[in-house]
Design a protein around this motif. Structure first.
Motif, PDB file in Angstrom:
ATOM      1  N   ASN A  52       7.168  52.813   6.764  1.00 20.20           N
ATOM      2  CA  ASN A  52       7.577  54.031   7.465  1.00 20.20           C
ATOM      3  C   ASN A  52       8.935  54.545   6.997  1.00 20.20           C
ATOM      4  O   ASN A  52       9.525  55.412   7.641  1.00 20.20           O
ATOM      5  CB  ASN A  52       7.612  53.770   8.974  1.00 20.20           C
ATOM      6  CG  ASN A  52       6.235  53.642   9.578  1.00 20.20           C
ATOM      7  OD1 ASN A  52       5.613  54.645   9.941  1.00 20.20           O
ATOM      8  ND2 ASN A  52       5.740  52.411   9.671  1.00 20.20           N
ATOM      9  N   GLN A  53       9.398  54.006   5.873  1.00 19.92           N
ATOM     10  CA  GLN A  53      10.620  54.474   5.206  1.00 19.92           C
ATOM     11  C   GLN A  53      11.842  54.441   6.120  1.00 19.92           C
ATOM     12  O   GLN A  53      12.699  55.328   6.075  1.00 19.92           O
ATOM     13  CB  GLN A  53      10.397  55.880   4.638  1.00 19.92           C
ATOM     14  CG  GLN A  53       9.282  55.934   3.604  1.00 19.92           C
ATOM     15  CD  GLN A  53       9.090  57.316   3.006  1.00 19.92           C
ATOM     16  OE1 GLN A  53       9.231  58.325   3.696  1.00 19.92           O
ATOM     17  NE2 GLN A  53       8.777  57.365   1.729  1.00 19.92           N
ATOM     18  N   VAL A  54      11.911  53.397   6.939  1.00 17.70           N
ATOM     19  CA  VAL A  54      13.109  53.184   7.758  1.00 17.70           C
ATOM     20  C   VAL A  54      14.198  52.570   6.874  1.00 17.70           C
ATOM     21  O   VAL A  54      13.920  51.624   6.129  1.00 17.70           O
ATOM     22  CB  VAL A  54      12.797  52.243   8.942  1.00 17.70           C
ATOM     23  CG1 VAL A  54      14.070  51.918   9.723  1.00 17.70           C
ATOM     24  CG2 VAL A  54      11.748  52.859   9.852  1.00 17.70           C
ATOM     25  N   PRO A  55      15.416  53.081   6.900  1.00 20.86           N
ATOM     26  CA  PRO A  55      16.499  52.473   6.117  1.00 20.86           C
ATOM     27  C   PRO A  55      16.754  51.044   6.582  1.00 20.86           C
ATOM     28  O   PRO A  55      16.991  50.802   7.768  1.00 20.86           O
ATOM     29  CB  PRO A  55      17.702  53.374   6.412  1.00 20.86           C
ATOM     30  CG  PRO A  55      17.110  54.680   6.838  1.00 20.86           C
ATOM     31  CD  PRO A  55      15.856  54.319   7.582  1.00 20.86           C
ATOM     32  N   VAL A  56      16.675  50.107   5.659  1.00 19.28           N
ATOM     33  CA  VAL A  56      16.824  48.693   6.006  1.00 19.28           C
ATOM     34  C   VAL A  56      17.762  48.004   5.023  1.00 19.28           C
ATOM     35  O   VAL A  56      17.927  48.442   3.880  1.00 19.28           O
ATOM     36  CB  VAL A  56      15.470  47.946   6.027  1.00 19.28           C
ATOM     37  CG1 VAL A  56      14.521  48.557   7.036  1.00 19.28           C
ATOM     38  CG2 VAL A  56      14.850  47.907   4.645  1.00 19.28           C
ATOM     39  N   MET A  57      18.333  46.912   5.482  1.00 19.22           N
ATOM     40  CA  MET A  57      19.099  46.007   4.630  1.00 19.22           C
ATOM     41  C   MET A  57      18.626  44.597   4.949  1.00 19.22           C
ATOM     42  O   MET A  57      18.931  44.056   6.013  1.00 19.22           O
ATOM     43  CB  MET A  57      20.607  46.135   4.883  1.00 19.22           C
ATOM     44  CG  MET A  57      21.450  45.175   4.045  1.00 19.22           C
ATOM     45  SD  MET A  57      23.210  45.269   4.449  1.00 19.22           S
ATOM     46  CE  MET A  57      23.572  46.904   3.803  1.00 19.22           C
ATOM     47  N   ASP A  58      17.846  44.021   4.042  1.00 19.13           N
ATOM     48  CA  ASP A  58      17.348  42.655   4.214  1.00 19.13           C
ATOM     49  C   ASP A  58      18.340  41.718   3.525  1.00 19.13           C
ATOM     50  O   ASP A  58      18.306  41.549   2.303  1.00 19.13           O
ATOM     51  CB  ASP A  58      15.948  42.524   3.612  1.00 19.13           C
ATOM     52  CG  ASP A  58      15.290  41.184   3.938  1.00 19.13           C
ATOM     53  OD1 ASP A  58      16.017  40.223   4.275  1.00 19.13           O
ATOM     54  OD2 ASP A  58      14.046  41.092   3.856  1.00 19.13           O
ATOM     55  N   LEU A  59      19.222  41.120   4.301  1.00 20.66           N
ATOM     56  CA  LEU A  59      20.267  40.281   3.731  1.00 20.66           C
ATOM     57  C   LEU A  59      19.716  39.005   3.109  1.00 20.66           C
ATOM     58  O   LEU A  59      20.386  38.374   2.288  1.00 20.66           O
ATOM     59  CB  LEU A  59      21.309  39.941   4.805  1.00 20.66           C
ATOM     60  CG  LEU A  59      22.168  41.121   5.253  1.00 20.66           C
ATOM     61  CD1 LEU A  59      23.032  40.734   6.463  1.00 20.66           C
ATOM     62  CD2 LEU A  59      23.058  41.615   4.127  1.00 20.66           C
ATOM     63  N   ARG A  60      18.506  38.624   3.480  1.00 15.48           N
ATOM     64  CA  ARG A  60      17.867  37.473   2.828  1.00 15.48           C
ATOM     65  C   ARG A  60      17.717  37.756   1.336  1.00 15.48           C
ATOM     66  O   ARG A  60      18.020  36.897   0.484  1.00 15.48           O
ATOM     67  CB  ARG A  60      16.498  37.184   3.443  1.00 15.48           C
ATOM     68  CG  ARG A  60      16.485  36.862   4.918  1.00 15.48           C
ATOM     69  CD  ARG A  60      15.050  36.703   5.429  1.00 15.48           C
ATOM     70  NE  ARG A  60      14.238  37.893   5.151  1.00 15.48           N
ATOM     71  CZ  ARG A  60      12.923  37.954   5.315  1.00 15.48           C
ATOM     72  NH1 ARG A  60      12.259  36.897   5.742  1.00 15.48           N
ATOM     73  NH2 ARG A  60      12.257  39.070   5.046  1.00 15.48           N
ATOM     74  N   LYS A  61      17.238  38.948   1.013  1.00 24.93           N
ATOM     75  CA  LYS A  61      16.990  39.311  -0.379  1.00 24.93           C
ATOM     76  C   LYS A  61      18.301  39.506  -1.138  1.00 24.93           C
ATOM     77  O   LYS A  61      18.432  39.072  -2.292  1.00 24.93           O
ATOM     78  CB  LYS A  61      16.142  40.584  -0.442  1.00 24.93           C
ATOM     79  CG  LYS A  61      14.735  40.403   0.113  1.00 24.93           C
ATOM     80  CD  LYS A  61      13.931  41.685  -0.021  1.00 24.93           C
ATOM     81  CE  LYS A  61      12.513  41.490   0.492  1.00 24.93           C
ATOM     82  NZ  LYS A  61      11.700  42.738   0.372  1.00 24.93           N
ATOM     83  N   ILE A  62      19.254  40.169  -0.512  1.00 23.48           N
ATOM     84  CA  ILE A  62      20.540  40.405  -1.183  1.00 23.48           C
ATOM     85  C   ILE A  62      21.227  39.086  -1.490  1.00 23.48           C
ATOM     86  O   ILE A  62      21.800  38.896  -2.573  1.00 23.48           O
ATOM     87  CB  ILE A  62      21.438  41.295  -0.303  1.00 23.48           C
ATOM     88  CG1 ILE A  62      20.782  42.666  -0.107  1.00 23.48           C
ATOM     89  CG2 ILE A  62      22.816  41.457  -0.923  1.00 23.48           C
ATOM     90  CD1 ILE A  62      21.514  43.574   0.854  1.00 23.48           C
ATOM     91  N   LEU A  63      21.148  38.163  -0.555  1.00 21.74           N
ATOM     92  CA  LEU A  63      21.748  36.843  -0.748  1.00 21.74           C
ATOM     93  C   LEU A  63      21.199  36.175  -2.009  1.00 21.74           C
ATOM     94  O   LEU A  63      21.957  35.636  -2.827  1.00 21.74           O
ATOM     95  CB  LEU A  63      21.470  36.004   0.494  1.00 21.74           C
ATOM     96  CG  LEU A  63      22.162  34.664   0.701  1.00 21.74           C
ATOM     97  CD1 LEU A  63      22.196  34.348   2.193  1.00 21.74           C
ATOM     98  CD2 LEU A  63      21.445  33.550  -0.028  1.00 21.74           C
TER      99      LEU A  63
END
Length: 398
Positions: free
Chosen positions: A170-181
């Motif tokens: 649904n194209q909600v702006p997200v930040m998945d810190l698991r992936k960035i880590l």
């Protein structure tokens, strides 16, 4: 007490017999009442009657819970025995292969309907031209390297993936810190305490940096770089000071103790913090305003009763209001959060004139009404991976 239920099996091993005798010897010298309870149990054990032993175990466990003094010391003794025996589970706590303590979700409870709430919230805020971001903080079990003991499963990350898929679709702006880590090559477990489910304060500061980077890039907010540079902060390390929520259920001899860091600005600050539900108001520099030092230093408490993590803000409250008129950025931030965000919100208070934080475990109002009254420049929902299946945290009222 889990040890008591497994005692007959444990006593088949001679090392455990020696430790068990030491355990009971300690209990024996506590008081007359406890000696009588133990005497009755030992007589039943000697009888060899399986049903009677099971019944006696239940009675001894109840008596232990209700009568035995200094139970924390006995929990620790229990934990030492489990550690010696190489056991990975105690009192619903699992010790990972790397020594970290956690709890597991062995059956999936995926709740995509909670994600639907986030989708609607983002669409509602978009109509008001208020930017929104959902931040997913990692849990203390790594999705790519679970470190689970043989025979133990956990669905926490998989359930969170189901949740996040709805937001992506649904194209909600997200930040998945698991992936960035992992993209940054960081060790997931270095971000977490060994005996607690929370991440370390160093991990929280890293998340604060990622969040402010996003605000600058995506929202064009001007964040003072001095506020996000860790070299501008004092780090006080309390060595072997923190026995976390999992460690309190197993004792320090099961997995050890954690160091705990207080991170606070070296640069000058002048701010305030309000907790309306407690009628509490604090003001001064960051240290004076943010820290509830009795959570970490208290001459009347020991490591079982201290909660150093709560030194940031003080605990769980419906609403916390940070005000910093001297902040370089005059934006107003509304954060819907859980306890993982407590240090993060504290660091954000150095950057913005106002940061208001709602915790849905305690907040009973409608978030939509609060948005209309506060008129924030941005809304952030900051939840950890385990919390996204908890419907209680998604009663927003938009």
């Amino acid at each position: 007490m889990e040890l008591l239920r497994k005692l007959p099996k444990l006593l088949e091993n001679w090392e455990c017999k020696v430790l068990a005798l030491g355990f009971f010897a300690i209990i024996f010298f506590y008081s007359f009442k406890e000696r009588e309870i133990l005497k009755e149990f030992l007589l039943t054990l000697a009888s060899g009657d399986g049903a009677a032993i099971e019944e006696s175990l239940e009675g001894l466990e109840t008596a232990y819970q209700e009568n035995i003094h200094d139970k924390e010391q006995l929990v620790n003794l229990d934990g030492a025995l489990y550690n010696f025996a190489g056991r990975s589970r105690m009192n619903d706590v699992v010790k990972l292969n790397n020594g970290h303590l956690t709890t597991v979700r062995e059956s999936s409870v995926a709740a995509p309907q909670n994600a639907d709430t986030i989708v609607y919230a983002q669409q509602w805020l978009d109509i008001l031209d208020i930017p929104f971001l959902f931040v997913l903080a990692p849990y203390n079990i790594c999705a790519l390297d679970k470190q689970l003991p043989l025979g133990v499963t956990d669905c926490t990350n998989e359930d969170a993936d189901v949740f996040m898929d709805v937001l992506y679709e649904n194209q909600v702006p997200v930040m998945d810190l698991r992936k960035i880590l992992h993209e940054e090559g960081k060790d997931h477990y270095d971000m977490f305490f060994i005996t607690d489910h929370h991440w370390t304060i160093e991990g929280s500061f890293w998340a604060f940096q990622k969040l402010t980077d996003y605000m600058e890039t995506e929202w064009d907010f001007s964040v003072d770089p001095a506020c996000t540079d860790l070299s501008n902060y004092q780090i006080d390390v309390y060595e072997d000071w923190f026995l976390g929520s999992k460690g309190k259920r197993t004792g320090p001899d099961f997995a050890g103790m954690d160091d705990f860091s207080l991170i606070y600005p070296k640069f000058q600050t002048q701010m305030s913090l309000s907790i309306p539900s407690e009628e509490e108001y604090r003001s001064g520099n960051f240290y004076e305003t943010i820290f509830a030092m009795d959570r970490i230093e208290n001459e009347h408490a020991d490591y079982y009763s201290l909660i150093p993590y709560d030194a940031y803000i003080g605990g769980v409250y419906p609403l916390v209001i940070h005000e910093n008129p001297q902040a370089a950025c005059d934006k107003k931030i509304l954060m819907i959060k859980d306890s993982y965000a407590s240090p993060v919100e504290s660091f954000l208070s150095t950057c913005f004139t106002q940061v208001h934080c709602l915790d849905m475990r305690k907040y009973e109002g409608r978030v939509g009404d609060y948005v209309k009254e506060f008129e924030p420049d941005a809304v952030i929902c900051f939840y950890n991976t385990q919390i996204v299946t908890n419907a209680e945290m998604f009663w927003f009222g938009f």
